[in-house]
Design a protein around this motif. Structure first.
Motif, PDB file in Angstrom:
ATOM      1  N   SER A   7      21.481   1.530 -12.736  1.00 12.05           N
ATOM      2  CA  SER A   7      20.972   2.734 -13.398  1.00 12.05           C
ATOM      3  C   SER A   7      20.695   2.557 -14.883  1.00 12.05           C
ATOM      4  CB  SER A   7      21.979   3.874 -13.223  1.00 12.05           C
ATOM      5  OG  SER A   7      23.159   3.602 -13.978  1.00 12.05           O
ATOM      6  N   CYS A   8      20.877   1.350 -15.399  1.00 11.70           N
ATOM      7  CA  CYS A   8      20.841   1.087 -16.843  1.00 11.70           C
ATOM      8  C   CYS A   8      22.065   1.667 -17.540  1.00 11.70           C
ATOM      9  CB  CYS A   8      19.561   1.608 -17.509  1.00 11.70           C
ATOM     10  SG  CYS A   8      18.160   0.472 -17.330  1.00 11.70           S
ATOM     11  N   GLY A   9      23.092   1.994 -16.758  1.00 11.95           N
ATOM     12  CA  GLY A   9      24.367   2.421 -17.313  1.00 11.95           C
ATOM     13  C   GLY A   9      25.387   1.304 -17.185  1.00 11.95           C
ATOM     14  N   VAL A  10      26.414   1.361 -18.005  1.00  9.02           N
ATOM     15  CA  VAL A  10      27.435   0.314 -17.997  1.00  9.02           C
ATOM     16  C   VAL A  10      28.190   0.271 -16.668  1.00  9.02           C
ATOM     17  CG1 VAL A  10      29.633  -0.389 -19.041  1.00  9.02           C
ATOM     18  CG2 VAL A  10      27.695   0.218 -20.499  1.00  9.02           C
ATOM     19  N   SER A  11      28.489   1.437 -16.101  1.00 10.72           N
ATOM     20  CA  SER A  11      29.254   1.463 -14.852  1.00 10.72           C
ATOM     21  C   SER A  11      28.515   0.767 -13.713  1.00 10.72           C
ATOM     22  CB  SER A  11      29.580   2.907 -14.454  1.00 10.72           C
ATOM     23  OG  SER A  11      30.461   3.502 -15.385  1.00 10.72           O
ATOM     24  N   SER A  12      27.215   1.003 -13.607  1.00 15.12           N
ATOM     25  CA  SER A  12      26.457   0.362 -12.526  1.00 15.12           C
ATOM     26  C   SER A  12      26.375  -1.146 -12.741  1.00 15.12           C
ATOM     27  CB  SER A  12      25.059   0.969 -12.405  1.00 15.12           C
ATOM     28  OG  SER A  12      24.253   0.653 -13.523  1.00 15.12           O
ATOM     29  N   PHE A  13      26.336  -1.578 -13.998  1.00 19.38           N
ATOM     30  CA  PHE A  13      26.343  -3.011 -14.293  1.00 19.38           C
ATOM     31  C   PHE A  13      27.651  -3.649 -13.845  1.00 19.38           C
ATOM     32  CE2 PHE A  13      28.101  -5.936 -17.597  1.00 19.38           C
ATOM     33  CZ  PHE A  13      27.510  -7.102 -17.120  1.00 19.38           C
ATOM     34  N   ILE A  14      28.771  -3.022 -14.197  1.00 18.76           N
ATOM     35  CA  ILE A  14      30.068  -3.586 -13.827  1.00 18.76           C
ATOM     36  C   ILE A  14      30.265  -3.552 -12.312  1.00 18.76           C
ATOM     37  CG2 ILE A  14      32.569  -3.296 -14.025  1.00 18.76           C
ATOM     38  CD1 ILE A  14      31.252  -4.531 -16.482  1.00 18.76           C
ATOM     39  N   ALA A  15      29.786  -2.503 -11.657  1.00 19.69           N
ATOM     40  CA  ALA A  15      29.888  -2.439 -10.198  1.00 19.69           C
ATOM     41  C   ALA A  15      29.145  -3.606  -9.558  1.00 19.69           C
ATOM     42  CB  ALA A  15      29.332  -1.109  -9.687  1.00 19.69           C
ATOM     43  N   ALA A  16      27.949  -3.890 -10.058  1.00 16.06           N
ATOM     44  CA  ALA A  16      27.178  -5.016  -9.531  1.00 16.06           C
ATOM     45  C   ALA A  16      27.873  -6.342  -9.827  1.00 16.06           C
ATOM     46  CB  ALA A  16      25.773  -5.008 -10.129  1.00 16.06           C
ATOM     47  N   HIS A  17      28.515  -6.415 -10.980  1.00 11.78           N
ATOM     48  CA  HIS A  17      29.250  -7.631 -11.359  1.00 11.78           C
ATOM     49  C   HIS A  17      30.439  -7.870 -10.433  1.00 11.78           C
ATOM     50  CE1 HIS A  17      31.475 -10.563 -13.673  1.00 11.78           C
ATOM     51  NE2 HIS A  17      32.428  -9.696 -13.957  1.00 11.78           N
ATOM     52  N   CYS A  28      15.650   2.566 -10.523  1.00 13.94           N
ATOM     53  CA  CYS A  28      14.614   3.599 -10.474  1.00 13.94           C
ATOM     54  C   CYS A  28      14.346   4.079 -11.901  1.00 13.94           C
ATOM     55  CB  CYS A  28      15.052   4.768  -9.592  1.00 13.94           C
ATOM     56  SG  CYS A  28      15.274   4.338  -7.853  1.00 13.94           S
ATOM     57  N   HIS A  29      13.214   3.703 -12.436  1.00 15.82           N
ATOM     58  CA  HIS A  29      12.918   4.003 -13.842  1.00 15.82           C
ATOM     59  C   HIS A  29      12.352   5.410 -14.012  1.00 15.82           C
ATOM     60  CE1 HIS A  29      11.971   3.403 -18.001  1.00 15.82           C
ATOM     61  NE2 HIS A  29      10.692   3.647 -17.800  1.00 15.82           N
ATOM     62  N   ILE A  30      12.784   6.064 -15.092  1.00 15.54           N
ATOM     63  CA  ILE A  30      12.293   7.388 -15.470  1.00 15.54           C
ATOM     64  C   ILE A  30      11.838   7.300 -16.924  1.00 15.54           C
ATOM     65  CG2 ILE A  30      12.885   9.829 -15.746  1.00 15.54           C
ATOM     66  CD1 ILE A  30      15.111   9.390 -13.674  1.00 15.54           C
TER      67      ILE A  30
END
Length: 223
Positions: A7-17, A28-30
């Motif tokens: 999501s371009c958020g830190v939480s989604s980055f860490i989840a993927a990590h 999904c870009h807005i």
């Protein structure tokens, strides 16, 4: 196929990590995102050594969704979230012909959201690495910093999420921050509210909102 919805958020980055064996990362870009979001996306691509695929709705922006459907939000959610994120994902799903596993960035305070998602989409396997690791948003930011990534600018400005600039789900304190930091976005939404005859804040149009009302969202610290 395992997909991490980024999501371009830190939480989604860490989840993927934290997730194992992720095949694809998709965002999904807005158009209402802060420009620094795409800088963070690029940094994450470098970290993962993998391209993050970008999808986008034909509506492109929050304003276009509101203008078309003349609807902002309700207790059941915001129309822009549905059209610019969920429906984009659903259209992508229709083109897939193999079992899907999704990785989500819900933290340990959002178990209710994870439960609701699993109930509404039982045909897909869902993983919630942050909940499994009992991690909060603050934990994610600390780990992201430790991993060497500079977080998106919205967090450093005091916003707890890297959402659209002028999120229709924000409260009075949030919108007064937007008024100060992004006056054009504030005025644009205030004008749009009057055009459709509805406000994103209960019982108050933005152009009536006192600059002193509301509580500022609690910022997320990295330390």
């Amino acid at each position: 196929m395992k997909v991490a919805w980024y999501s371009c958020g830190v939480s989604s980055f860490i989840a993927a990590h934290l997730a194992k064996d992720v095949d694809r990362l998709i965002y999904c870009h807005i158009e209402n995102q802060h420009p620094d979001s795409l800088r963070f996306l690029s940094d994450c691509e470098g970290f993962f050594r993998k391209k993050i695929e970008i999808l986008q709705s034909e509506h492109q922006s929050v304003e276009k969704v509101v203008e078309k459907y003349r609807f902002l939000n309700s207790p059941y959610g915001a129309k822009c979230t549905n059209m610019l994120k969920k429906q984009v994902r659903k259209e992508w799903e229709k083109k897939q012909d193999e079992p899907l596993t999704y990785v989500w960035g819900y933290d340990c305070t959002e178990k209710h959201r994870a439960d609701r998602l699993q109930e509404s989409e039982p045909d897909i396997t869902h993983e919630f690495p942050l909940i499994d690791a009992n991690m909060t948003k603050e934990d994610c930011h600390k780990l992201s910093k430790k991993l060497g990534l500079k977080r998106p600018k919205m967090y450093d400005m005091g916003y707890p999420n890297n959402n659209c600039i002028g999120c229709v789900k924000g409260g009075m304190g949030y919108w007064n921050m937007i008024r100060k930091d992004f006056p054009e976005a504030f005025e644009r939404m205030a004008k749009l509210e009057r055009e459709i005859g509805h406000s994103c804040i209960k019982n108050c149009f933005l152009d009536e909102l006192s600059p002193n009302r509301g509580r500022k969202p609690k910022p997320i610290l990295e330390q």
